[in-house]
Scaffold this active site. Sequence first.
Site, PDB file in Angstrom:
ATOM      1  N   ASP A 323       1.066  -1.212   0.030  1.00 56.64           N
ATOM      2  CA  ASP A 323       0.169  -0.283   0.494  1.00 56.64           C
ATOM      3  C   ASP A 323       0.712   1.336  -0.746  1.00 56.64           C
ATOM      4  O   ASP A 323       1.665   1.853   0.233  1.00 56.64           O
ATOM      5  CB  ASP A 323      -0.591   0.026   0.979  1.00 56.64           C
ATOM      6  CG  ASP A 323      -1.565   0.987   1.159  1.00 56.64           C
ATOM      7  OD1 ASP A 323      -2.701   1.505   0.278  1.00 56.64           O
ATOM      8  OD2 ASP A 323      -1.886   1.609   2.343  1.00 56.64           O
ATOM      9  N   ASP A 528      -1.056  -0.909   6.407  1.00 59.90           N
ATOM     10  CA  ASP A 528      -1.764   0.267   7.633  1.00 59.90           C
ATOM     11  C   ASP A 528      -3.138   0.340   8.006  1.00 59.90           C
ATOM     12  O   ASP A 528      -3.051   0.541   8.832  1.00 59.90           O
ATOM     13  CB  ASP A 528      -0.570   0.637   7.596  1.00 59.90           C
ATOM     14  CG  ASP A 528      -1.366   2.259   6.974  1.00 59.90           C
ATOM     15  OD1 ASP A 528      -1.382   2.026   6.314  1.00 59.90           O
ATOM     16  OD2 ASP A 528      -1.513   3.510   7.808  1.00 59.90           O
TER      17      ASP A 528
END
Length: 810
Positions: A323, A528
């Site tokens: 990500d 996250d």
Amino acid sequence: MSPVAPGEGRRRTVTAVPTTWLAWSLLPATVLALLGGLVATWAGAGRAAELTWAAGTVAALVPSLVWVAAALRRGRVGVDLLAVLSLVGTLLVGEYLAGALIAVMVATGRALESAAERRASRDLRALSEHVPRTARRRVGDVADVVALDDVEVGDLLVVGPGEVVPVDGRIRTSAALLDESVVTGESVLVDRAVGESVRSGVVNAGGAFEVHADRIAADSTYAGLVRLAQEAGAESAPIVRLADRYAAWFVPLALAVAAAAWIVGGSAVRAVAVLVVATPCPLLLAAPVAIVSGLSRATKCGVVVRSGAALESLGRARTLVLDKTGTLTQGRPRVIDVATAPGWTPSEVVRLAASADQVSPHVLAAAIVAHARTNGMTLSVPSAVVEEPGRGVSAVVEGSLVRVGRRSAPPSASWTRSVAARALLDGATVVWVGRGGHQDSTDDEGDDVVGAILLRDPLRRDATRTLRRLRTAGLRRLVLLTGDRATPAREVGAMLGLDDVRAEQSPADKVAAVRAEREEAVTVMVGDGVNDAPALAAATVGVAMGSRGATAASEAADVVLTVDRLDRLADVMGIARRSRRLAVQSALVGMGLSLLAMAVAAVGLLPPAAGALLQEGIDVAVILNALRALRPGRPDTVTLPADAEALVHRFEAEHRDLADALPALRDAADLLADQGATPVALDALREADRVLTSRLLPHEHAEEAQLYPALTAPLGGTDATAPMTRAHVEIDRLARRLSTHLDLAAAAGELEHGQVDDLLATVYGLHALLRLHFAQEEEEYFALAQPMSDTPRQTDDATRAGRRDHQPRS
């Protein structure tokens, strides 16, 4: 839309692993049986000793039968089969001591494996906690609170500041400012106009607005996000144990040798002896010991690996999916540039904005205030502070009204066009700073725009070095998946040398991409945010940047980085590969020695009891080898001595102090390019030259004289610092060239026409070289030192959302 029930989000059920209580209760039972028999033998009670050893053998045999049956139902012939045959064989031929020894081996291996395989909950609590349970439905002038499941298509819902949008719909009454990070992962706030669609799960970061429900809760975006996590977890197959993979060929071989010994030698005892020395204790013991040791090493590095199977898979990974926001970037905005109107300096603009922003809880305001304080600015106390939802702050600072935030329309001054273009190219957010006007005015036309502050979520300093280490460790493909726009995503991909970049990805897109990568190779996914949880669950190994709190990502992941440092991923990857290598090495050496012992037992030269003792010796050898995983391997990072680390921190701080020097160079060149050799442009150039000679060049000379020599030994010579030394030479040359131009202009009273082009090339070149040089030093040298504090940041998703709840700006 009901919350996730406890346990529904679990990714895998490893049925081959016994429950913890059984594994750890079996070990003391078998050890006591072995010791009890030895005591009975010493006391002369031979029959009691045999019965005691037989009891220990049976204690291990019963659960082993269950484990073998479970493996056979799944179509696997695991290492437990040989153990069962050995235990049965010792009972049949009366070799009770050998049976007790094998029982202890089996129990020890199972206990170690249970310790390695324990994993934390996968119930994705953060996903369920974010789900709204009620909604405010408006009928006429009355808004009643109703259960979420009672919301129907066509209902008009009111969403207050800080509330979660309950269902998918369209904005009805007024524009909305939304925090969509839960769904997209992107931390930048988004404006949605009347009539635009809005998804469930996003947070209202502005004033209240109304939503026309287009779907019921069960069919809305956030319910789909929860289902994605559950489906991704349900489809993930159990990870095959390392021991079972080797057992696929070792078990048939051992059975064939035992059968040959019985048929050719005509003795069942020989066959039992072969099975005893063939009992795959190097697999049952050495592999779990190496994996458990690796888990221990990972914990010391600030990484929680939730299972031995995850560590094994991490050691075999070939693809890494990342990500962007909060993973490759810092997850919090930072001032990257300050543009000013003529007659203003960057320091003046930042000081005005930070003074007005001091009392604002907004994340951009906090970044501006932090930038001002880091640069030692003295802020004034604001008065008459007003924060407008989605607009920003207005306050009286030093007798003048100051407005900080977004604008209803871009300012019309000519210099602002380059600011808007720069923000678009850099993927930055612009905060305009104006002074003057009337505080009770609802527009910005009455004030003068004095500057613009550009903010961006910067790359982690350790990102480039970490990805290089990961490629060295064996990863062949690095992929970026982000909900962010294509332009900043491609820029990050280019800077980090990624193999593939996919932007504007929804959670469903991320899951599909991870599934596709997993079909090709063992895949690790790093994220996250809550929106990353389904993709983490779909990957072979999910890794969460978990230092920001107990998010859904950390709940869904196999590996959690408990400190906010991406380089810990490279550390744990190295640990996983070394642990797996030692596990394989120990297993192969142990099995090789067992094969030799099997040959000796097959010809009748090794009775079962002696074979069991020999097998114990082999076990000790391979376990000692496996325990090497507790020790750090050959380091692939540089450890700085204390004096060098102190110098690194010192020059790192000076870099931050010099942050305003670089924009001053470019701004001076811009003035010269726009206005020509005017007195204003010359004054700006002289100020830039003063900053260079009084601040920046002394810093570079001190680095050359103090920092680089201190880094020579840790970096293995001067080759690592030679490129930076060459950059210092070029910086000095261009700085002298600038000074010479200004001296010539002072002597002649003006710049000659022919000087302007060369001066522009000099200043622009110097600015570009300094930016590159600063970036290289930060990546190559400053990333070597430990942060001044390794304490994890306490800014979790809820805290960040809470900050945006207080009338944030765009």
